[in-house]
Design an enzyme around this catalytic site. Structure first.
Site, PDB file in Angstrom:
ATOM      1  N   CYS A 166      33.807  24.566  51.409  1.00  0.00           N
ATOM      2  CA  CYS A 166      33.824  25.419  49.995  1.00  0.00           C
ATOM      3  C   CYS A 166      33.455  24.516  48.893  1.00  0.00           C
ATOM      4  O   CYS A 166      33.540  25.172  47.874  1.00  0.00           O
ATOM      5  CB  CYS A 166      35.418  25.834  49.746  1.00  0.00           C
ATOM      6  SG  CYS A 166      35.403  27.397  51.335  1.00  0.00           S
ATOM      7  N   HIS A 306      39.121  24.963  41.231  1.00  0.00           N
ATOM      8  CA  HIS A 306      38.795  25.642  42.332  1.00  0.00           C
ATOM      9  C   HIS A 306      39.610  26.908  42.663  1.00  0.00           C
ATOM     10  O   HIS A 306      39.296  27.823  43.054  1.00  0.00           O
ATOM     11  CB  HIS A 306      39.160  24.687  43.492  1.00  0.00           C
ATOM     12  CG  HIS A 306      38.722  24.904  45.008  1.00  0.00           C
ATOM     13  ND1 HIS A 306      37.287  25.400  45.061  1.00  0.00           N
ATOM     14  CD2 HIS A 306      39.338  24.945  46.060  1.00  0.00           C
ATOM     15  CE1 HIS A 306      37.282  25.711  46.554  1.00  0.00           C
ATOM     16  NE2 HIS A 306      38.661  25.404  46.830  1.00  0.00           N
ATOM     17  N   GLU A 317      45.927  21.128  43.380  1.00  0.00           N
ATOM     18  CA  GLU A 317      44.983  21.221  42.467  1.00  0.00           C
ATOM     19  C   GLU A 317      45.624  20.687  41.044  1.00  0.00           C
ATOM     20  O   GLU A 317      45.103  19.875  40.016  1.00  0.00           O
ATOM     21  CB  GLU A 317      43.992  22.270  42.162  1.00  0.00           C
ATOM     22  CG  GLU A 317      42.878  22.142  41.171  1.00  0.00           C
ATOM     23  CD  GLU A 317      41.848  23.186  41.246  1.00  0.00           C
ATOM     24  OE1 GLU A 317      40.696  23.039  40.563  1.00  0.00           O
ATOM     25  OE2 GLU A 317      41.992  24.233  42.102  1.00  0.00           O
ATOM     26  N   LYS A 335      37.825  32.871  40.176  1.00  0.00           N
ATOM     27  CA  LYS A 335      38.054  33.592  41.583  1.00  0.00           C
ATOM     28  C   LYS A 335      39.163  34.791  41.485  1.00  0.00           C
ATOM     29  O   LYS A 335      39.075  35.378  42.413  1.00  0.00           O
ATOM     30  CB  LYS A 335      38.467  32.446  42.602  1.00  0.00           C
ATOM     31  CG  LYS A 335      37.666  31.663  43.000  1.00  0.00           C
ATOM     32  CD  LYS A 335      38.020  30.607  44.111  1.00  0.00           C
ATOM     33  CE  LYS A 335      36.954  29.596  44.472  1.00  0.00           C
ATOM     34  NZ  LYS A 335      36.751  28.430  43.597  1.00  0.00           N
ATOM     35  N   HIS A 340      36.524  34.362  46.519  1.00  0.00           N
ATOM     36  CA  HIS A 340      36.383  33.087  47.077  1.00  0.00           C
ATOM     37  C   HIS A 340      34.901  33.127  47.641  1.00  0.00           C
ATOM     38  O   HIS A 340      34.827  33.513  48.840  1.00  0.00           O
ATOM     39  CB  HIS A 340      37.356  32.248  47.724  1.00  0.00           C
ATOM     40  CG  HIS A 340      37.093  30.809  48.411  1.00  0.00           C
ATOM     41  ND1 HIS A 340      35.896  30.322  47.511  1.00  0.00           N
ATOM     42  CD2 HIS A 340      37.912  29.945  48.767  1.00  0.00           C
ATOM     43  CE1 HIS A 340      36.114  28.877  48.152  1.00  0.00           C
ATOM     44  NE2 HIS A 340      37.136  28.668  48.698  1.00  0.00           N
ATOM     45  N   PHE A 399      37.912  22.818  53.281  1.00  0.00           N
ATOM     46  CA  PHE A 399      38.375  22.457  54.500  1.00  0.00           C
ATOM     47  C   PHE A 399      37.622  21.112  55.037  1.00  0.00           C
ATOM     48  O   PHE A 399      36.702  20.780  54.755  1.00  0.00           O
ATOM     49  CB  PHE A 399      37.986  23.482  55.742  1.00  0.00           C
ATOM     50  CG  PHE A 399      38.772  24.696  55.606  1.00  0.00           C
ATOM     51  CD1 PHE A 399      39.991  24.814  54.469  1.00  0.00           C
ATOM     52  CD2 PHE A 399      38.876  25.814  56.435  1.00  0.00           C
ATOM     53  CE1 PHE A 399      40.865  26.024  54.551  1.00  0.00           C
ATOM     54  CE2 PHE A 399      39.798  26.662  56.473  1.00  0.00           C
ATOM     55  CZ  PHE A 399      40.420  26.887  55.486  1.00  0.00           C
TER      56      PHE A 399
END
Length: 411
Positions: A166, A306, A317, A335, A340, A399
């Site tokens: 991502c 993010h 984060e 988002k 996402h 990931f």
């Protein structure tokens, strides 16, 4: 070792196809409004998670690309090509007159054409090998968006696909900037695309506990930084930026919409899916991006985070942001509107960050009703907020513990 001199890559073109709309203007209006795009998804009926953030139903790749071309392409390639065409049109560049050998394409993608793969796998199981389409590989491959964009516009320079989960879209923009800085290219189309909202992928993400389970109310499911968040909402989309050396762009009289002024990357080296709980890897990437731009944390006016709405990720984060730049910057996650979009997310959000710098408005985080008390940041909620600083961060994490951070600055 002497650090390199700061280098600004001018952003001269923007293109978007996302759940918030088709085209940059439609996207920006929707994101500023904070109206979420998630809804029930007929293709996911019967799964534990049966909703997603899809590109609007009136998106017609045939109208833009032509029937023959659109028929050959996987959906992730269609989205990427449409966004690339908009970005090129916005840039004012004429592919018919450029030196194609000096034009590169770098596109991020995480999962490839999963719907095409699933369809042809069904054909194989149910009808035999002779029923598998000869177009399976061209429509499935992670690299095909970059390849087809180059074919479409005659870009004969380096043609790269990057896949950092991502973080892919942001990684692509950072790599593209390096191609300009080291003199390999004069122009680069950079971005990300993803169309992996397919049954097997959604089933796998649901099994991993990554997705929100608010099937009763999809519109409120994507809620970054909210105390009631329970996972992300999967989306599809594409974002493309046209990058040039700033001096070249200004010499040709281009409209410079913003600049990519710093890039940092790191690895958590900790876990396959979970982030470092203290945000150590993310903090390293933020600091590297700031150093690359020749800026300090106090120079940053806002962060397009993010912010996926996972329990662990949002807290990690927030700790990274506080640790690397302090408490003053405004923090938002778009988002909440788009969901996402995985490998495309970083590029889409880079476009939103450029638009925020251009307009002086930071869009709100949709569905942020009650902030998680562990998230000690100045979160933008409800309505857009004005920002005066000419520098912003765009964070993307994936990931595998892969982190990519861009510093974007006003023109």
């Amino acid at each position: 070792m002497t650090p390199p001199r700061p280098f600004r890559a001018a952003v001269t073109g923007l293109g978007l196809v996302t759940p918030a709309g088709v085209g940059v203007d439609e996207n920006w209006k929707r994101v500023l409004s904070g109206v979420p795009a998630a809804s029930a998804d007929p293709e996911l009926v019967g799964l534990p998670v049966d909703f997603s953030c899809r590109v609007p139903a009136d998106f017609d790749p045939v109208a833009v690309l032509g029937r023959r071309t659109a028929w050959r392409l996987g959906r992730h390639v269609q989205l990427g090509m449409v966004a690339a065409r908009e970005a090129l049109g916005d840039s004012g560049l004429d592919p018919g007159s450029w030196d194609g050998a000096r034009v590169g394409v770098v596109m991020g993608n995480s999962l490839g054409g999963t719907a095409a793969f699933e369809e042809q796998h069904r054909n194989l199981r149910e009808k035999g090998a002779s029923s598998v389409s000869s177009l399976l590989l061209p429509s499935y491959g992670v690299n095909m968006a970059a390849g087809y964009i180059a074919i479409d516009c005659g870009a004969r320079g380096p043609n790269l696909a990057v896949s950092t989960a991502c973080a892919s879209g942001s990684t692509a923009v950072g790599v593209a900037r390096d191609l300009l800085r080291n003199g390999t290219c004069d122009i680069v189309l950079a971005g990300g695309t993803e169309a992996a909202v397919s049954p097997s992928m959604i089933a796998g993400l649901a099994a991993a506990g990554a997705l929100s389970r608010r099937c009763h109310d999809p519109a409120t499911a994507s809620r970054p930084f909210d105390a009631g968040r329970d996972g992300f909402v999967a989306g599809e989309g594409a974002g493309v930026l046209v990058l040039e050396r700033e001096a070249d762009a200004r010499a040709r009289g281009a409209r410079v919409r913003g600049c990519v002024s710093g890039y940092g990357a790191s690895a958590d080296a900790l876990h396959d899916t979970a982030p470092d709980p203290e945000g150590a890897g993310a903090r390293t990437a933020v600091r590297a991006a700031l150093a690359d731009a020749g800026l300090s944390g106090s120079d940053i006016g806002h962060v397009n985070a993010h912010g996926t709405a996972t329990r662990l990720g949002d807290v990690a984060e927030a700790r990274a942001i506080r640790g690397a730049i302090g408490p003053a910057a405004l923090v938002t996650s778009t988002k909440g509107v788009t969901g996402h979009c995985m490998g495309a997310a970083g590029a889409i959000e880079a476009v939103f960050t450029v638009l925020a710098l251009e307009s002086g408005l930071v869009p709100p985080t949709a569905n942020l009703d009650r902030a998680d008390p562990e998230i000690d940041c100045d979160l933008v909620r409800g309505t857009a907020r004005a920002v005066t600083s000419g520098a912003a961060l765009n964070n993307s994490f994936g990931f595998g513990g892969q982190n990519a951070v861009l510093v974007l600055t006003a023109a």
